[in-house]
Scaffold this active site. Structure first.
Site, PDB file in Angstrom:
ATOM      1  N   MET A   1       0.866  -1.367  -0.120  1.00 27.34           N
ATOM      2  CA  MET A   1       0.002   0.051  -0.004  1.00 27.34           C
ATOM      3  C   MET A   1       0.836   1.154   0.176  1.00 27.34           C
ATOM      4  SD  MET A   1      -2.848   1.398  -0.021  1.00 27.34           S
ATOM      5  CE  MET A   1      -2.987   2.865  -0.084  1.00 27.34           C
TER       6      MET A   1
ATOM      7  N   GLU B   1       4.654   0.653  -5.851  1.00 29.51           N
ATOM      8  CA  GLU B   1       4.138   1.714  -4.798  1.00 29.51           C
ATOM      9  C   GLU B   1       5.146   3.076  -4.602  1.00 29.51           C
ATOM     10  OE1 GLU B   1       1.586   0.455  -3.534  1.00 29.51           O
ATOM     11  OE2 GLU B   1       1.905  -1.598  -4.323  1.00 29.51           O
TER      12      GLU B   1
HETATM   13  N1  B3K Z   1      -3.574   0.635  -3.824  1.00 21.31           N
HETATM   14  C1  B3K Z   1      -3.427  -0.746  -3.000  1.00 21.31           C
HETATM   15  C2  B3K Z   1      -4.410  -1.376  -3.193  1.00 21.31           C
HETATM   16  C3  B3K Z   1      -5.509  -1.186  -2.014  1.00 21.31           C
HETATM   17  C4  B3K Z   1      -6.354  -2.375  -1.864  1.00 21.31           C
HETATM   18  C5  B3K Z   1      -7.676  -2.167  -1.154  1.00 21.31           C
HETATM   19  N2  B3K Z   1      -8.590  -3.335  -1.071  1.00 21.31           N
HETATM   20  C6  B3K Z   1      -2.238  -1.363  -3.612  1.00 21.31           C
HETATM   21  C7  B3K Z   1      -1.748  -0.748  -4.980  1.00 21.31           C
HETATM   22  O1  B3K Z   1      -2.479  -0.998  -6.019  1.00 21.31           O
HETATM   23  O2  B3K Z   1      -0.604  -0.331  -4.973  1.00 21.31           O
HETATM   24 ZN    ZN Z   2      -1.396   0.089  -7.208  1.00 23.58          ZN
END
Ligand code: B3K
Ligand code: ZN
Length: 866
Positions: A264, A299
């Site tokens: 995340m 990320e």
């Molecule tokens: N943005 C997060 C994913 C979140 C999922 C929530 N159920 C990871 C990513 O795509 O980088």
């Molecule tokens: Zn992502």
């Protein structure tokens, strides 16, 4: 059924927020059994919207106090909302809530994992921490203070920069963090734990020094250097390719063993599943190392594509995810091997996204509605979303694409925007008209493109007629589909000047190539220029030619896959009809040539080319799937190749030994991949000597790639007695039982085994100390991977379905997101015969009828049954 139907949320109902929250000041008092959260929100009415009460989101909060500008306030609370009326146009709202992270098994919001407390707020976890306008278009500046026991939780982290810290009474301490950047609540994060840290730094192109830190559970520091190097490489790559510099003083990654997904991108404080951080040659495979590169980069790249420019609403998720996957794909291709990276992307797309797009959960990359947003973190939003971005680059070219990115940031830095905003920036930078292209954002389904070739010897012209269709779309209007093509002579030469990118814009359209001396062999959809199913009536000879001579490695690979698919599907039909399939010598000969040319073509490519299409991908090409026949056919071809090419496989196995010290680079990884592929083919033969060879590799390997490849090959063996198999499995567990991520591999190698007793093994493993029914990684490795084991999950007696239903019902309240992912195993149930369908329907109906079923699972099951 006496259950309230959960509401459906529609994109068309979007309205801007009635209030802004300019600053957020949070205070966390972390104590055993409860955490108290005090939030001070600087509120301001949105002058662009008619005056409305303030309605904040919340979930599982115990409200202890609410005040406005220091005075106790009147409010109306429900379990999920806190409403205040008659507020002044600007005010400070203070709420105090108690939450219980130790009991938070959903792993959304603030929760406990072994070494401390961690958060996950995307998509709607922040409301499980405090009352808030939990939507991505509300962006605020945060300051955070954490208080906790100093010995148990020596590390206290939040987004941004550390500003102060100190000790408190009773052995406690505190730390204050300030994040200078406005951000939506989903990017909020805190961590309180006992963690080791690896520190390093990065100097940006403009000379700013960024402090880097990776926090992991004590004792794991020696598994962090690869992730740190990946972070530094990503930072450099984004500067070079997109001119994007890191804006932070501190960039932290925290690894946690209990995490619902991969990682995340919280601003400056990424939280990662340990799976995408920890690596050491003896515990991680080449693929693990490469995945870590990709996820760390992903990320980090979000810091611009997602965080600096974020989503207006959750329907726009692909705005950040499709784009960021495209960016991590490009990074991976530059860092490793561009050819095989593309092949693997398409293999993955076909195994996961194409079935999704043909099944009950099909949705456009920008869905029009959802019940539970967590159900839409899908292969469609991510991987098909990345294909859509890639098509934009293909249509306008790399330089214009880069100019479009610059324009996107120039226009929207600091904003929460839509997919249209992104495409408008691309249009402005390139002059390209994307009106028709927007269909890719709004329609589900994988388009089919049927191509017909016609050669006119008198005119010396060759005409390709392309016809598109998409039965899943809401109308028959055509999509804009870029189709890269080249023409080859029957004598295997690329015809000069024939490389073109066709823009298919009509339902049916012809493209003429002039000055063509003889009927050519067309190579279509080179580099997989669009996420479509392309059909052309190739002869086996033409495909064999393309496999050998096509200069675009993707399409060379594709030709081999087409050959193999035709053979396997034909053989499956023979087997279903009680006949024995025959295999043509020409395919064996083509495979032999591939093995012989591995030096020139690269071992990594040859390994991909000799990997037969997977059962899930093959199943998509059938109306009604007979999983047993398909399984027998595919393995029949593998065994046939092993028999015919035993000498070649053995020879290469010996020749490809990597003698240098292990490094997870693409050259070594390619050699290991091909060598281990040779081994897996050889184990198709009933030979004790070969099993001993695999066992010897298992014992002697100095790296996990080779050790695990040998284990995986042995794990499939279904002989009445196979001592090597039993011993390898036992030794592997014994050696690695304290390495959680390696235990996951041990579970998965058994749940994905071909053996007929796999379900019994999986059931037994749910009782094994290695399994933890609350840990997502363990559930994915054992249960979800079993759901992807086509032949075993879809057992004729329905036992696989019944087992999955039972696991979903055991899990749904404890962890709705993970349970919902398990429910997706049923997606393709309607592709099987009537008896299997009856069993699957019974399992799905049992789940649906369960009192109190969480809405995550309900949405998936209702769509499946619907
Ligand atoms: N943005 C997060 C994913 C979140 C999922 C929530 N159920 C990871 C990513 O795509 O980088
Ligand atoms: Zn992502």
């Amino acid at each position: 059924m006496n259950r309230e139907t959960p509401p459906t949320i529609y994109l068309k109902d979007y309205t801007p927020p009635a209030w802004w929250i300019d600053t957020v000041d949070l205070d966390f008092v972390v104590e055993t059994g409860a955490t108290t959260v005090t939030a001070r929100l600087a509120l301001r009415r949105n002058p662009a919207v008619a005056a409305q009460p303030l309605v904040l989101d919340g979930e599982d909060l115990e409200t202890l106090g609410v005040s406005v500008d220091g005075q106790p306030a009147t409010f109306v609370a429900t379990p999920t909302s806190l409403t205040l009326t008659d507020l002044p146009d600007a005010c400070t709202l203070t709420t105090v809530v108690r939450i219980d992270p130790d009991k938070n098994t959903r792993l959304s919001g603030l929760y406990r994992s072994k070494d401390g407390y961690f958060t996950q707020c995307e998509a709607q976890g922040f409301r499980r921490i405090t009352w808030f306008l939990d939507r991505p278009d509300v962006m605020s500046v945060y300051t955070v203070t954490l208080h906790a026991d100093k010995e148990a939780f020596p590390v206290l982290l939040a987004n941004g920069n550390p500003v102060a810290a100190g000790d408190e009474a009773d052995g406690r301490h505190w730390a204050k963090w300030a994040d200078p950047f406005r951000k939506p609540a989903y990017l909020f994060a805190v961590v309180a734990g006992k963690l080791d840290v690896l520190r390093d730094s990065f100097r940006t192109a403009s000379g700013r020094e960024v402090q880097l830190a990776i926090y992991v559970e004590p004792g794991k520091l020696d598994q962090c250097p690869h992730a740190m190097a990946a972070l530094q490489k990503s930072m450099k790559w984004d500067e070079e390719r997109f001119g994007l510099e890191c804006d932070l003083d501190h960039y932290m990654i925290v690894a946690v063993g209990d995490f619902n997904m991969g990682a995340m991108e919280n601003k400056g404080l990424n939280i990662f599943n340990t799976k995408y951080v920890l690596a050491r040659p003896d515990v991680a495979t080449d693929v693990d190392f490469e995945n870590i590169d990709r996820v760390v980069a992903h990320e980090y790249f979000h810091n611009w594509t997602g965080n600096r420019v974020t989503c207006r609403d959750w329907f726009q998720l692909s705005l950040k995810e499709g784009l960021t996957v495209f960016r991590d794909q490009e990074f991976g291709a530059d860092l490793h091997n561009r050819q095989t990276a593309r092949i693997r992307e398409v293999r993955g797309l076909r195994a996961a996204q194409f079935p999704e797009d043909a099944g009950p959960m099909a949705h456009p990359i920008r869905p029009a509605s959802f019940v539970e947003i967590n159900n839409f973190y899908t292969s469609t939003v991510y991987e098909k979303g990345a294909e859509v971005i890639r098509m934009i680059q293909t249509l306008i070219g790399r330089d214009a694409f880069r100019a479009g990115m610059d324009e996107y940031f120039r226009r929207h830095d600091g904003q929460a925007v839509t997919c249209e905003d992104f495409v408008a920036a691309m249009a402005a930078a390139s002059g390209f008209d994307f009106t028709q292209f927007m269909r890719w954002y709004n329609q589900p389904g994988t388009p089919k493109v049927v191509v017909d070739g016609h050669y006119d010897p008198l005119e010396r012209s060759y005409t390709l007629t392309c016809t598109q269709s998409n039965p899943r779309a809401s109308d028959d209007a055509p999509a804009l589909i870029p189709i890269r093509v080249a023409l080859f002579t029957e004598a295997d030469e690329l015809i000069a000047g024939s490389e073109r990118t066709l823009q298919l814009t009509a339902n049916s359209q012809s493209f003429v190539f002039n000055d063509i001396g003889d009927e050519p062999v067309p190579s279509l959809l080179r580099d997989f220029s669009a996420p479509v199913n392309l059909e052309f009536d190739y002869t086996p000879e033409q495909l064999t030619l393309l496999l050998a001579f096509e200069t675009d490695p993707f399409n060379a690979w594709e030709a081999g896959q087409r050959l193999a698919s035709t053979l396997i599907l034909g053989a499956a039909a023979e087997i279903a009809a009680g006949r024995t399939p025959q295999w043509p010598d020409s395919f064996t000969a083509a495979c032999r040539r591939l093995l012989q040319t591995q030096r020139e073509r690269g071992a990594a490519f040859v390994a991909e080319a000799l990997t037969l299409p997977g059962e899930t991908t093959l199943a998509e090409q059938l109306e009604i799937v007979d999983p047993d026949a398909l399984h027998a056919a595919r393995n029949g071809l593998r065994r046939h190749l092993a028999e015919q090419l035993e000498g070649e496989f053995s020879g290469l196995y010996a020749a490809l030994t990597v003698k240098e010290a292990y490094a997870p680079d693409s050259e070594q990884a390619g050699r290991r991949a091909l060598r281990n592929l040779c081994l897996s083919y050889l184990l198709e033969l009933d030979s004790d000597a070969l099993r001993r060879l695999a066992y010897a590799q298992f014992r002697e390997a100095d790296n996990m790639t080779d050790q695990f490849a040998a284990l995986a090959a042995l794990a499939n063996i279904n002989a009445a007695v196979c001592v090597q198999r039993e011993e390898a499995l036992a030794e592997f567990y014994d050696r690695w039982k304290d390495e959680a991520l390696v235990v996951d591999k041990w579970l998965q190698v058994q749940s994905t085994s071909r053996r007929p007793d796999t379900l019994a093994t999986v059931k037994a493993l749910t009782q094994h100390p290695a399994f933890d029914a609350g840990n997502p990684n363990k559930i994915y490795a054992l249960i979800r991977a079993f759901g992807a084991n086509l032949v075993r999950f879809h057992a004729a007696d329905g036992s696989g379905y019944a087992f999955m239903a039972e696991r979903i019902l055991l899990l749904h309240e404890r962890n709705p997101q993970v349970a919902s992912r398990l429910a997706r195993s049923f997606d393709r149930w309607k592709k099987f015969d009537a008896d299997r369908q009856a069993h699957a329907r019974a399992a799905l109906e049992k789940i649906r009828a369960h009192p109190g079923l969480v809405r995550d699972v309900l949405e998936v099951v209702e769509r499946a049954l619907g």
